[in-house]
Write a protein that holds these residues in place. Structure first.
Motif, PDB file in Angstrom:
ATOM      1  N   MET A  65      28.623  17.376  -4.262  1.00  0.00           N
ATOM      2  CA  MET A  65      28.079  18.731  -4.330  1.00  0.00           C
ATOM      3  C   MET A  65      28.228  19.272  -5.747  1.00  0.00           C
ATOM      4  N   LEU A  66      27.168  19.943  -6.233  1.00  0.00           N
ATOM      5  CA  LEU A  66      27.213  20.479  -7.595  1.00  0.00           C
ATOM      6  C   LEU A  66      28.207  21.627  -7.709  1.00  0.00           C
ATOM      7  N   GLY A  67      28.887  21.726  -8.849  1.00  0.00           N
ATOM      8  CA  GLY A  67      29.774  22.857  -9.083  1.00  0.00           C
ATOM      9  C   GLY A  67      28.999  24.167  -9.009  1.00  0.00           C
ATOM     10  N   ARG A  68      27.781  24.145  -9.549  1.00  0.00           N
ATOM     11  CA  ARG A  68      26.965  25.354  -9.536  1.00  0.00           C
ATOM     12  C   ARG A  68      26.599  25.766  -8.101  1.00  0.00           C
ATOM     13  N   GLU A  86      30.655  25.370 -16.529  1.00  0.00           N
ATOM     14  CA  GLU A  86      31.175  24.356 -17.446  1.00  0.00           C
ATOM     15  C   GLU A  86      32.307  24.914 -18.298  1.00  0.00           C
ATOM     16  N   MET A 118      25.753  14.705 -13.513  1.00  0.00           N
ATOM     17  CA  MET A 118      25.722  16.091 -13.040  1.00  0.00           C
ATOM     18  C   MET A 118      27.141  16.553 -12.751  1.00  0.00           C
ATOM     19  N   ARG A 119      27.376  17.846 -12.994  1.00  0.00           N
ATOM     20  CA  ARG A 119      28.705  18.408 -12.769  1.00  0.00           C
ATOM     21  C   ARG A 119      28.866  18.732 -11.293  1.00  0.00           C
ATOM     22  N   THR A 120      29.667  17.946 -10.612  1.00  0.00           N
ATOM     23  CA  THR A 120      29.909  18.227  -9.199  1.00  0.00           C
ATOM     24  C   THR A 120      31.270  18.891  -9.064  1.00  0.00           C
ATOM     25  N   TYR A 167      37.035  23.703  -9.149  1.00  0.00           N
ATOM     26  CA  TYR A 167      35.850  23.070  -8.581  1.00  0.00           C
ATOM     27  C   TYR A 167      34.630  23.190  -9.489  1.00  0.00           C
ATOM     28  N   ARG A 168      34.883  23.451 -10.766  1.00  0.00           N
ATOM     29  CA  ARG A 168      33.841  23.360 -11.794  1.00  0.00           C
ATOM     30  C   ARG A 168      32.617  24.215 -11.492  1.00  0.00           C
ATOM     31  N   TRP A 177      32.113  14.519 -12.978  1.00  0.00           N
ATOM     32  CA  TRP A 177      30.772  14.119 -13.409  1.00  0.00           C
ATOM     33  C   TRP A 177      30.295  12.902 -12.625  1.00  0.00           C
ATOM     34  N   ASP A 218      23.539  21.838 -15.427  1.00  0.00           N
ATOM     35  CA  ASP A 218      24.404  20.989 -14.598  1.00  0.00           C
ATOM     36  C   ASP A 218      24.589  19.604 -15.202  1.00  0.00           C
TER      37      ASP A 218
END
Lengths: 484, 314
Positions: free
Chosen positions: B1-4, B314, A270-272, B310-311, A276, A260
């Motif tokens: 919120m994280l993409g993951r 990556e 972090m990738r939101t 929304y990623r 970023w 992330d």
């Protein structure tokens, strides 16, 4: 050792029992609890114990055991009899812990800067040289707030009424705090009325205190804004994943993995879902070695390429700081009394366990002569693996270990087999004493040191056993510090 | 919120939805086998496998083509990576991954569902126990959804979960229709056909739509009506129109919260407009199979666009 189920009224102990004194009397710490316990129906207690287990399964408080199939989750057995210390005992203990943790931080700062303690001849150069826990990348750098060990778990054993010894200082990424919190929650759910009879100091403030403590160590790049805190986990198959998720959840922080994160414009981001976002404080639960593939282990996918550069430029706080492992290294441990005295100017309040460094010829000779009565540990080992417990080992086990020891003596230290204190556990036949240790959790920030009253009590569930590690059949208990 | 996290939630709810729909299809197939002859049942099991995209995987096992064996293959076979058991495990793994995004209630419902189903599916399910096993699957997935409804904040987390639900449900309903189109299609030109009513009932049953359809159509079963019901009736919670209506509302709420829309919104808007402007007569004229194939493709594109916008990765 008492056989299970014999009412614990009179007996003599070679070790300290925390509930019953030498005259068979209940000690003050347990007076209130015993009164309550004796009034309970054992069958009902048994039923509550079973409920606790299903509660843990449902909530998913499990850990993974390395070497088993990924996804194999196990419960750490929970014993429902609390481990209790009085407010007075705790007060003395916490003064000792605070002293030690202050010294550890000062020691780390010194080691990575002027090295006065080495110059003073208190810690020999040889234990630092070539020690993998010492990170050259940290030399000359001071972490934000001058805090190295934001979170410390000090492993203590009790050997007498006011005698606690430090077995190990966990200054890297100590785990187990989620059990401290969930064990208390479970106890309060199972025995609510007990807590109205016996006043216990709360532990539930820990996540808030941790969040505050981490935020207080924000890096220069945070610029006085409310810092963004994230917990870095190796992922769901890590043995302590539950704890990582638990703490992130309780702190309201993001739970991130290496995948992330990325360095964007000089910040760790972090990738939101919206792009970023920069992280100010990273509570990392991955080891130094995996933190930055550009600096350390190049094959690591758990960390962030370039994070060390950002760190050194003041773009992020890493908790605990990289390189703190040198302070809890078993080769350093034996020097802790000198270290405490050197930086605090006081005699250490908490004792060290006497330790023979097998690297030294005299010590090695002594250890080889006394293997059946000693505990021998690997300098870099953890989790109770790769150690010899002389008194409970067979002749052939000792012989096999002796070979390994002779081959690489510098790899080992030895300690006397301690008579760890016992506390009662619940068995089908009633209360029975088992050996325990205690890991209180200590938070360090520029605003001071915070020690949560209690901690994690690990208990060797097997009769007579001295190994409390969860990976080897140990369980946990709720740890009480009585209210004043 | 994280993409993951968005990715984990989206797929957690896709897996749950698929597990539930699979149980429904098995239920319909099972019923068919009980009430119709052996050959009708055998056809039915085949169409269940096709709908689930498992025909090849099953053929590769060389197993006998019987109801008992097929249901167990679909439910729990280690040789089937898309078994209901695997789906529940995936849902639970995702829930663990997004543990900090969901409430304790949602996590516990998911974890408990997995524990219960792991137990129920730990050994081959006998025919006598199949009904109970399928009920358990449906009940447990509903429990998770109930926990969602009752405890979750209505924010992006909630929207991603339900976007996954509705994308998956639309896909599943479309697949059922597609496999059955040959049942519905010939009868159009063959009014008053003597084609087995049970076939149509089967279609409805596999989406729990038999009762709703009966209410509205006074017991009459006609193929065009059924297709219209499953595609265009916005009141029926498993119809394509319903799923897209809800998807649009989840995505609108997301865009509102984020203050901007993304390319996936435009894709959905177009697809939704097509659905709303098309009548059932046109669909049949165009060809039901062609219509559905196109729908499934677009549905996949929307899902991919959401993942990119929304990623998710990556």
């Amino acid at each position: 050792m008492l056989p299970d189920g014999v009412p614990m009224t009179t007996t003599t102990f070679s070790h300290y029992d925390e509930m019953i004194d030498g005259q068979g009397q209940v000690r003050p710490a347990y007076a209130g609890y015993r009164e309550w316990y004796d009034a309970q129906d054992p069958r009902w207690m048994m039923k509550q114990g079973k409920q606790a287990e299903s509660f843990f399964r449902r909530t998913g408080i499990t850990f993974n055991v390395y070497g088993e199939d990924a996804g194999q989750e196990r419960l750490i057995p929970f014993d429902m009899i609390p481990r209790i210390v009085t407010a007075d005992e705790w007060k003395k203990l916490s003064v000792g812990i605070e002293q030690r943790v202050r010294a550890i931080n000062a020691f780390l700062h010194d080691l990575y800067h002027k090295r006065e303690i080495v110059k003073a001849g208190k810690v020999p150069e040889r234990v630092l040289k070539g020690n993998e826990a010492f990170l050259p990348q940290m030399v000359g750098f001071t972490p934000p707030g001058e805090v190295y060990t934001h979170i410390v778990g000090v492993d203590l054993v009790r050997t007498g009424p006011d005698e606690f010894m430090v077995l190990e200082d966990n200054a890297r990424t100590p785990s187990g705090v989620s059990y401290m919190l969930e064990n208390r929650e479970t106890m309060m759910a199972m025995f609510p009325e007990l807590f109205s009879k016996v006043q216990v100091q709360p532990v539930s403030d820990y996540p808030r205190a941790l969040a505050r403590s981490l935020a207080a160590c924000a890096p220069p790049a945070a610029n006085g804004h409310r810092p963004t805190v994230a917990v870095l986990t190796p992922g769901i198959y890590n043995s302590a994943y539950f704890e990582h998720a638990f703490l992130a959840d309780q702190m309201g922080a993001e739970l991130v993995e290496g995948g992330d994160l990325r360095v964007v414009d000089g910040r760790v981001c972090m990738r939101t879902t919206r792009g970023w976002t920069a992280i100010d404080v990273l509570y990392r639960r991955v080891d130094d070695n995996f933190l930055d593939p550009l600096t350390f282990n190049p094959s690591s996918v758990l960390g962030v390429p370039g994070i060390m550069d950002v760190y050194r430029a003041g773009g992020i706080t890493i908790a605990n700081a990289p390189g703190t492992g040198i302070a809890d290294d078993k080769a350093i441990y034996s020097f802790m009394p000198e270290i405490v005295e050197f930086y605090t100017g006081e005699k250490p309040i908490l004792k060290n366990v006497p330790t023979w460094r097998c690297a030294e010829a005299d010590s090695l000779a002594y250890v080889l002569d006394h293997l059946p009565e000693l505990v021998v540990k690997e300098v870099h080992g953890s989790g109770g693996y790769g150690m010899l417990i002389g008194p409970t080992s067979s002749k052939s086990e000792i012989a096999a270990f002796e070979k390994k020891l002779r081959a690489r003596p510098e790899n080992y230290i030895a300690q006397p087999t301690l008579s760890l204190s016992t506390v009662p556990i619940f068995t089908k036949a009633g209360l029975a004493p088992r050996h325990v240790d205690l890991r209180p959790f200590v938070l360090v920030s520029p605003n001071g040191i915070n020690i949560t009253p209690g901690g994690l009590t690990r208990v060797a569930l097997k009769k007579g056993s001295l190994v409390v590690n969860s990976s080897q059949g140990g369980g946990t208990k709720d740890s009480w510090v009585l209210a004043e | 919120m994280l993409g993951r996290s968005a990715w984990g939630l989206f797929w957690m709810f896709r897996y749950l939805e698929r597990a539930e729909n699979t149980a429904r299809m098995l239920d319909a197939g099972f019923r068919m086998a009980l009430t119709r002859g052996l050959s009708a049942a055998s056809d039915e099991w085949r169409s269940v496998l096709i709908t689930l995209g498992l025909e090849e995987a099953f053929a590769a096992t060389g197993l006998e083509h019987s109801g008992h064996i097929i249901t167990n293959f679909v439910l729990r076979s280690p040789e089937n990576a898309d078994s209901v058991l695997a789906m529940m495990e995936n849902a639970r793994t995702n829930a663990r991954m997004v543990r900090t995004a969901i409430t304790r209630e949602v996590w516990e419902a998911t974890n408990e569902s997995w524990m219960i189903l792991k137990e129920v599916l730990s050994r081959p399910v006998r025919e006598a126990d199949l009904g109970e096993a399928l009920d358990t699957i449906r009940r447990q997935t509903m429990l998770v959804r109930g926990a969602m409804e009752g405890t979750m904040l209505r924010n992006d987390i909630y929207n991603f979960a339900y976007m996954g639900t509705h994308i998956e449900r639309a896909d599943n309903t479309a697949r059922i229709l597609d496999v059955k189109y040959h049942v519905l299609l010939p009868s159009l030109a063959w009014v008053g056909s003597r084609l087995d009513n049970a076939q149509w009932e089967m279609v409805l049953r596999s989406v729990s739509g038999e009762r709703a359809f009966r209410w509205m159509n006074a017991g009459a079963l006609d193929p065009k009506g059924i297709a219209e019901f499953l595609i265009l009736d916005g009141r029926f919670p498993r119809s394509l129109a319903f799923c897209y209506d809800k998807l649009a509302s989840n995505m609108a709420s997301l865009a509102y919260g984020y203050g901007e829309a993304a390319p996936s919104h435009e894709l959905l808007r177009q697809a939704n407009a097509r659905l709303q402007q098309t009548g059932i007569a046109q669909i049949f004229e165009f060809g039901l199979h062609e219509f559905i194939t196109q729908f499934i493709n677009t549905n996949r594109q929307i899902a991919d666009a959401i993942a990119a916008d929304y990623r998710f990765t990556e």
